[in-house]
Design an enzyme around this catalytic site. Structure first.
Site, mmCIF file in Angstrom:
data_model
loop_
_atom_site.group_PDB
_atom_site.id
_atom_site.type_symbol
_atom_site.label_atom_id
_atom_site.label_comp_id
_atom_site.label_asym_id
_atom_site.label_seq_id
_atom_site.Cartn_x
_atom_site.Cartn_y
_atom_site.Cartn_z
ATOM 1 N N LYS A 1 15.000 -0.967 11.411
ATOM 2 C CA LYS A 1 16.197 -1.620 11.401
ATOM 3 C C LYS A 1 16.695 -1.286 12.652
ATOM 4 C CE LYS A 1 19.377 -3.768 9.202
ATOM 5 N NZ LYS A 1 19.214 -5.089 9.110
ATOM 6 N N ASP B 1 8.700 1.687 -4.145
ATOM 7 C CA ASP B 1 9.244 1.394 -5.545
ATOM 8 C C ASP B 1 9.395 -0.294 -5.746
ATOM 9 O OD1 ASP B 1 9.547 4.165 -5.890
ATOM 10 O OD2 ASP B 1 11.419 3.890 -7.165
ATOM 11 N N ASP C 1 15.195 -5.256 5.846
ATOM 12 C CA ASP C 1 15.849 -6.055 4.772
ATOM 13 C C ASP C 1 15.203 -7.230 4.895
ATOM 14 O OD1 ASP C 1 16.686 -6.562 7.545
ATOM 15 O OD2 ASP C 1 18.872 -6.865 7.236
ATOM 16 N N TYR D 1 15.436 12.052 5.421
ATOM 17 C CA TYR D 1 15.291 13.067 4.488
ATOM 18 C C TYR D 1 15.095 14.355 5.184
ATOM 19 C CZ TYR D 1 14.296 9.411 0.913
ATOM 20 O OH TYR D 1 14.660 8.447 0.008
ATOM 21 N N ASP E 1 10.217 5.114 0.773
ATOM 22 C CA ASP E 1 10.298 5.446 -0.495
ATOM 23 C C ASP E 1 10.970 4.156 -1.242
ATOM 24 O OD1 ASP E 1 10.763 7.015 -2.586
ATOM 25 O OD2 ASP E 1 12.497 7.960 -1.922
#
Ligand code: ATP
Length: 358
Positions: free
Chosen positions: A188, A250, A222, A138, A246
Site C-alpha cells: 500500500k 483468509d 485493496d 504484528y 493474513d
C-alpha cells in the site's frame, strides 16, 4: 530425506477443535511418511489455553529449546473461551514463530474438484500467499497513554526492515520460479510511503538482481482483494507483509472450500530450526467438541510438513488421498458431507495409495 530415517514431530493439539482435527489427521500423516521410508516419532506437548489457565503459562519457559529438539511442529489451534484472544495468540503462536525466527508463512489456496467454490465454472485456482511472519503490523511494539480517560491514545507500530523484506522476497521468488508462476507484490505504498515504499524498492531491486527470469508485478492490496475475488486464476504467488498476508489468505479460503481446507507452514529457509505447521483456521469454539470439524486443513498442513522435511512422496500421497476423500463424499458438514471429524480423517488414511518401498 534418507529412507530408514525418523522424523521427530512435536505435536501441540491446543484448544477448541485443535485436538479433534489433530487426532483425525495424525494417523494419515504418519502412514504417508512411509512412502518415503520415514517413520514419524511424535512427542505430545500439552501446551495451550488449558495449560495457561492451570499454570499461568501456555507453554514452559524452555519451550523453544524443547521444540528445537524436533524436526517439525504440528499444531492444532489456540483460543479458549475463558482467555482473551490476544493473550492466547501472544502466549504461544507468536512467541514460537518469532522465537524460532520462522520468517516465512506459506498459505496455499487450491481449488478442489467436487467442492463448491465462488470461482467461475471451469476456472482453476492455485495460488500461494507468502507472508512475512516476524514484523510489520504484528511487531508488538506500541502502547497506550491516558488509559480510561477521554484522551486515551494507542499506538501500534509497524516495523519493516530491509533484511526481513529481502529474505521473505527471496523465498517468494524461489516459489514463483519453482511453480512457474507470476509473483505479485501486495503493498500500500501509495499511502504508507515509508514502510511499503521500502518493500517496493527492496523487492524490485532483488528481482532485477537475482531473479530476472521471474515475472514480477505490484498490486495495491485493496485492488488485489477485488482481483482475488473477481479473477483468482490470475494469481500465482502473492508476496505480502504480515497483516495483508493474513487477511488475503483468509479471503482466498472460500476458493479452497472454506477455512477447513487451508493449510499453512511457518518456516525459515536457510535456518536450522523446526517448521511450525498449522491449519489457517482457529479454535472454532462454536463447533468444538461436536466432532464435526473438518480435519483436511490439518491433513494438508501435514503434507506441507512432510514436503518441507524431505518426504515428497508422502506429501503427494496425502494430497491424492484428500482428493479421493472429497470425490467419495467422505467429508464433513462444512463441505456438504455427513462425515464426522474422525471419519473424514479415516477416509483420507484409507485412500492413501499403497506405499512403494523406496
Ligand atoms: P479463533 O478465535 O480461535 O481464531 P474463530 O472462531 O474466531 O476462532 P476460526 O476458528 O478461524 O475463528 O473459524 C471461524 C469459523 O469458521 C468457525 O466459527 C467455524 O464455524 C468455521 N470453521 C473454522 N475451521 C473449521 C473447520 N476445520 N471445520 C469446520 N468449520 C470450521
Amino acid at each position: 530425506m534418507e529412507a530408514g530415517r525418523t522424523l521427530r514431530v512435536a505435536v501441540i493439539r491446543g484448544d477448541g477443535i485443535g485436538p479433534e482435527v489433530v487426532a483425525a489427521a495424525l494417523p494419515a500423516i504418519c502412514d504417508a511418511a512411509a512412502h518415503d521410508g520415514v517413520a514419524v516419532v511424535c512427542e505430545e506437548l500439552d501446551w495451550g489455553g488449558e495449560r495457561l489457565l492451570r499454570t499461568g503459562a501456555a507453554m514452559p519457559p524452555d519451550a523453544l529449546d524443547l521444540v528445537r529438539a524436533h524436526d517439525a511442529i504440528l499444531f492444532g489451534a489456540i483460543g479458549h473461551p475463558q482467555i482473551d484472544p490476544a493473550e492466547s495468540v501472544w502466549s504461544l503462536v507468536l512467541p514460537l514463530r518469532k522465537g524460532l525466527e520462522l520468517y516465512a508463512n506459506l498459505r496455499p489456496v487450491v481449488g478442489w474438484d467436487g467442492l463448491w467454490s465462488p470461482a467461475r465454472e471451469g476456472v482453476e485456482v492455485d495460488f500461494l500467499v507468502v507472508r512475512e511472519n516476524t514484523e510489520g503490523e504484528y511487531s508488538g511494539i506500541g502502547g497506550r497513554a491516558h488509559a480510561g480517560t477521554p484522551l486515551e491514545v494507542a499506538t501500534e507500530v509497524a516495523v519493516h526492515s530491509r533484511p526481513a523484506i529481502e529474505r521473505i522476497a527471496r523465498c517468494a521468488f524461489l516459489h514463483a520460479r519453482e511453480r512457474g508462476q507470476l509473483l505479485t507484490l501486495a503493498t500500500k505504498s501509495n499511502v504508507n510511503r515509508h514502510g511499503y515504499g521500502l518493500w517496493d524498492e527492496v523487492v524490485f531491486e532483488l528481482g532485477a538482481r537475482e531473479f530476472p527470469d521471474v515475472a514480477l508485478e505490484k498490486n495495491y492490496v485493496d485492488a488485489l482483494a477485488t482481483r482475488m475475488v473477481a479473477r483468482p486464476e490470475s494469481l500465482g504467488v502473492v508476496l505480502a507483509g504480515n497483516l495483508f498476508g493474513d487477511i488475503l489468505s483468509d479471503l482466498g479460503a472460500p476458493f479452497a472450500g472454506g477455512l477447513g481446507m487451508v493449510p499453512s507452514a511457518n518456516v525459515a529457509p536457510g535456518l536450522d530450526v523446526p517448521g511450525f505447521f498449522e491449519p489457517v483456521h482457529g479454535s472454532a469454539p462454536d463447533i468444538a467438541g461436536k466432532g464435526v470439524a473438518n480435519p483436511l486443513a490439518t491433513v494438508l498442513s501435514g503434507a506441507m510438513l512432510l514436503r518441507e522435511n524431505g518426504c515428497p512422496a508422502g506429501a503427494g500421497a496425502l494430497e491424492t488421498a484428500v482428493a479421493a476423500a472429497i470425490r467419495d463424499g467422505a467429508v464433513t458438514a462444512d463441505l456438504g458431507g455427513r462425515a464426522t471429524t474422525a471419519e473424514a480423517g479415516e477416509a483420507v488414511r484409507a485412500a492413501l495409495p499403497a506405499a512403494v518401498t523406496p
